[in-house]
Design an enzyme around this catalytic site. Structure first.
Site, short mmCIF file in Angstrom:
data_model
loop_
_atom_site.label_atom_id
_atom_site.label_comp_id
_atom_site.label_asym_id
_atom_site.label_seq_id
_atom_site.Cartn_x
_atom_site.Cartn_y
_atom_site.Cartn_z
N GLU A 150 0.82 -1.22 0.00
CA GLU A 150 0.00 0.00 0.00
C GLU A 150 0.85 1.27 0.00
O GLU A 150 0.63 2.19 0.79
CB GLU A 150 -0.96 0.00 1.19
CG GLU A 150 -1.94 -1.17 1.15
CD GLU A 150 -3.04 -1.10 2.19
OE1 GLU A 150 -2.77 -0.63 3.30
OE2 GLU A 150 -4.16 -1.54 1.89
N ASP A 171 -8.31 -9.14 3.59
CA ASP A 171 -8.06 -7.97 4.44
C ASP A 171 -9.12 -7.81 5.51
O ASP A 171 -9.95 -6.90 5.42
CB ASP A 171 -8.01 -6.72 3.55
CG ASP A 171 -7.57 -5.49 4.30
OD1 ASP A 171 -7.21 -5.62 5.47
OD2 ASP A 171 -7.59 -4.40 3.70
N GLU A 231 -12.77 -2.33 11.71
CA GLU A 231 -12.74 -1.61 10.44
C GLU A 231 -13.84 -2.07 9.48
O GLU A 231 -14.47 -1.26 8.81
CB GLU A 231 -11.35 -1.80 9.80
CG GLU A 231 -11.24 -1.16 8.43
CD GLU A 231 -9.87 -1.36 7.79
OE1 GLU A 231 -8.98 -1.96 8.43
OE2 GLU A 231 -9.70 -0.91 6.64
O1 GCW Z 1 -7.16 -2.99 5.69
C1 GCW Z 1 -6.14 -2.13 5.43
C2 GCW Z 1 -6.50 -0.86 6.11
C3 GCW Z 1 -5.35 0.07 6.20
C4 GCW Z 1 -4.20 -0.63 6.89
C5 GCW Z 1 -3.85 -1.89 6.07
C6 GCW Z 1 -2.74 -2.71 6.71
C7 GCW Z 1 -2.50 0.24 8.31
O2 GCW Z 1 -7.58 -0.29 5.41
O3 GCW Z 1 -5.76 1.22 6.91
O4 GCW Z 1 -3.09 0.19 7.05
O5 GCW Z 1 -4.98 -2.70 5.99
O6 GCW Z 1 -3.07 -3.67 7.36
O7 GCW Z 1 -1.59 -2.38 6.53
#
Ligand code: GCW
Length: 720
Positions: free
Chosen positions: A315, A388, A416
């Site tokens: 990311e 995720d 989340e």
């Molecule tokens: O699910 C995603 C989240 C991000 C997070 C990422 C991760 C810290 O939306 O906010 O970043 O995973 O786990 O690195």
């Protein structure tokens, strides 16, 4: 628009009025939730109270380390509260309750405990023993930290009204590292945090130690958490400046007596950000020197510093691949440097490319082939599922695939994708489902838990991390029941064999009430809550129907590539005719998921794209089943509301009302999810929602309004 009434707004019936005048004045009012599960309110059961009072008038502690001092403090606080009288500390060995290390036991007692040794360094035993006609309770640890863990266990025993006669407990953690990962930024925002700002007041540190840090350490230690990474994995390089290292050292000092080791998340490009170096290439000698110096500096300030947590090439975060190096190259350079001080490196496997391929395959594709190449002090940290933190995913196929690598489980405690701090969702159900999943490693029964705890493949380091849901709001987590997820995470990291139900019962008795009927009802609420959420958000293995960006509320029309709904059908074909993600699982699991007849319905649309007319086990078509599940999820929330109303008289007023109000909000949002998703899928499939289901509350116009509103809600936004 909240349609569903809260329990408090429903008409006050006669028994309610009677209750107001009779019982209510005796209940504590307005508990703010700050004390978490360490409430220590006075025992109201008179028989139990007298029994405790008789056996717990005095205590003694053998030794004087800081850890033993905090154990003594906790005993005083705990029994001072529960017995509403001081438990007197007397000289070594004379108390009715004795806290000691094994090596400090009198020889004649050592014999009695012999079968319990040699023992785990964090373990303890708790025994009641008759000595010269007097009953004494011993809490014995191999090390000081075992004494502290035993102390918390003993306090829990009394908090949950356990028997004190014939106590014979022997306990030790199943995993070495039991860890919280904070996604807290240095500006005190919290990524995916829904409970206020970060608890770390960097501007006040190192000079001012907030009382909350100590209570945080107590709470963690009470459930066996022994490590924390205090900052976000999307890490600011500034955490490594001398200014922050001093602040960190102050936190490490607070945590140390509680057996909690400090990790930090670091930014792989720190050498370029913090010095004049033009590269962070791990093979560049100047870069290696920079890390060595920085790590030496850290250990000069914090000799027991635990290590680094790294999100690299994920990311947008920098990583070794930016310089043509591999994850192993990057991890091992840092690990080698940390190893000089016995430090540990945790390297995350959460990677994906976003190139239109099936991203759930990426962590396995990148990491499985690296097995055996990481240095011994490296953990690969793997999210529970391959995508995720979705409401439901199969376990990550990396569990079982890294026989020669220490692998740390990563769960999300912060909600989340599971309702933020608005929805009551007891995540122990999710954790257990994953931990109990059979990986069929080497074709046999081999649960994820057996992989994670090293019993199956013999990894030298074991651990479990949870992304924290804590913030600076008074009750720490926003929703009172979100405290239960923190609690349950810790308890399962300590012992994954505990059942979600047992943990829920403990937590309720320590936090809410002892009244058996109410406990039973609240256990039922918690135990059912996870499945209800899955049903009203993403049933049958669907994923990413949530809003883009902040992830709050439904937006199934946005990222359609995750569900592939069209006129013909819905689902992601991950079989051999599709992305072939099934191939990452071992046999016979691969075959089980590949064949639609044997694929569990709970994961059906994760692995298969199926026609709307597909016949489900229930006899319904897939479309009808989807409608059923969404409605069932909503009904589940309504049931939780009723159950909560039924326990009203047993719950502190402020707590009751907060949860009642949030349940009403949850009901409304469950309806929102249902209406938005079914409306969208109905349009795509051209199929009508069967008449047996209630009419949508949210029509197209309302949905648009609601979506817009949610985008503007400040506390729902991503806080980076
Ligand atoms: O699910 C995603 C989240 C991000 C997070 C990422 C991760 C810290 O939306 O906010 O970043 O995973 O786990 O690195």
């Amino acid at each position: 628009m909240i349609i569903s009434t809260t329990c408090s707004k429903r008409s006050l019936c006669f028994s309610g009025i009677l209750f107001l005048f009779t019982i209510l004045p005796f209940l504590s009012r307005g508990d703010d939730g700050y004390r978490l599960w360490l409430k220590y309110d006075k025992i109201t059961d008179t028989a139990y109270y007298s029994m405790c009072q008789q056996h717990l008038q005095t205590f003694s502690i053998v030794g004087s380390s800081k850890t033993l001092q905090v154990a003594a403090k906790e005993i005083k606080k705990g029994f001072g509260g529960m017995l509403a009288t001081n438990i007197k500390e007397v000289s070594s060995g004379d108390g009715q309750l004795i806290l000691t290390k094994y090596k400090d036991l009198h020889t004649h007692l050592k014999k009695q405990f012999r079968q319990d040794n040699p023992f785990h360094e964090e373990g303890y035993f708790i025994r009641s023993i008759e000595e010269e006609g007097k009953r004494k309770i011993f809490i014995v640890g191999q090390e000081d930290i075992g004494v502290l863990y035993g102390t918390f266990h003993f306090l829990r025993t009394v908090q949950t009204r356990g028997r004190l006669e014939g106590l014979s407990i022997r306990n030790a953690p199943k995993l070495q590292w039991r860890m919280l990962n904070h996604w807290d930024n240095l500006n005190r925002t919290v990524e995916r945090g829904y409970a206020g700002q970060s608890i770390w007041k960097w501007d006040e540190l190192p000079d001012k130690i907030d009382e909350r840090y100590i209570d945080y350490a107590r709470a963690n230690s009470s459930i066996g958490i022994n490590a924390v990474a205090v900052n976000n994995v999307n890490a600011s390089p500034h955490i490594l400046t001398q200014e922050y290292l001093e602040k960190l050292a102050a936190l490490a000092d607070v945590f140390r007596p509680y057996g909690i080791r400090l990790f930090i998340s670091i930014n792989f490009a720190s050498p370029t950000a913090l010095s004049g170096l033009s590269t962070a290439d791990p093979f560049e000698p100047a870069v290696q020197r920079w890390w060595n110096n920085k790590i030496d500096e850290i250990y000069t300030i914090m000799p027991d510093f635990a290590g680094f947590l790294v999100k690299a090439n994920s990311e947008g975060q920098p990583g070794p691949q930016d310089y043509g190096r591999t994850h192993v190259d990057g991890a091992n350079v840092l690990a080698r440097s940390l190893a000089r001080h016995n430090g540990i490196l945790i390297w995350r496997a959460f990677v994906y490319e976003n190139k239109g391929n099936d991203r759930v395959k990426d962590p396995y594709d990148e990491f499985a082939s690296l097995d055996g190449q990481f240095l011994p002090n490296v953990f690969v940290q793997t999210k529970n599922g391959p995508l995720d933190f979705q409401p439901r995913e199969p376990h990550s196929p990396l569990f079982g695939a890294l026989a020669s690598t220490s692998q740390m489980m990563e769960f999300q405690i912060t909600q989340e994708y599971t309702g933020f701090s608005t929805h009551l969702v007891y995540l122990a159900k999710l954790y257990k489902e994953v931990l109990d999943s059979n990986t069929y490693t080497d074709g046999q029964q081999a649960s994820v838990a057996q992989i994670v705890d090293g019993t199956l493949q013999g990894q030298s380091m074991t651990g479990m991390a949870g992304v924290s849901n804590i913030g600076d709001v008074q009750n720490w987590t926003g929703h009172l029941f979100a405290q239960a997820n923190w609690y349950a995470f810790g308890r399962l990291a300590w012992d994954h064999e505990l059942s979600s139900k047992q943990i829920a019962k403990e937590w309720i008795e320590m936090t809410l009430t002892h009244e058996p009927k109410a406990v039973e009802t609240i256990v039922a609420i918690m135990e059912g809550s996870y499945e209800h959420m899955v049903n009203y958000m993403m049933p049958l293995g669907l994923t990413v129907l949530s809003s883009e960006g902040h992830h709050y509320g439904p937006q199934p029309w946005r990222r359609t590539g995750f569900h592939n709904a069209n006129k013909e059908g819905i689902g992601y074909n991950r079989t051999s005719t599709g992305s072939n993600a099934v191939a990452q699982y071992t046999e016979p699991l691969q075959r089980k998921y590949e064949q639609v007849e044997t694929c569990p319905e709970a994961l059906l649309l994760w692995f298969h794209h199926l026609p709307w007319s597909y016949q489900m086990q229930s006899g319904r078509t897939l479309w009808e089943e989807l409608c059923f599940k969404y409605n069932d999820g909503v009904e589940g929330v309504r049931q939780m509301q009723q159950q909560w109303c039924a326990v009203r008289q047993q719950i502190d007023t402020a707590t009751f009302e907060q949860v009642d109000r949030l349940l009403a909000e949850q009901e409304d949002e469950a309806v929102w999810w249902r209406d938005a998703c079914l409306e969208y899928f109905s349009q795509v499939s051209k199929l009508a929602i069967p008449a047996e289901y209630e009419v949508p509350r949210y029509k197209e116009e309302d949905l648009k309004k609601k979506e817009k509103q949610s985008q503007n809600l400040k506390h729902y936004s991503v806080a980076r």
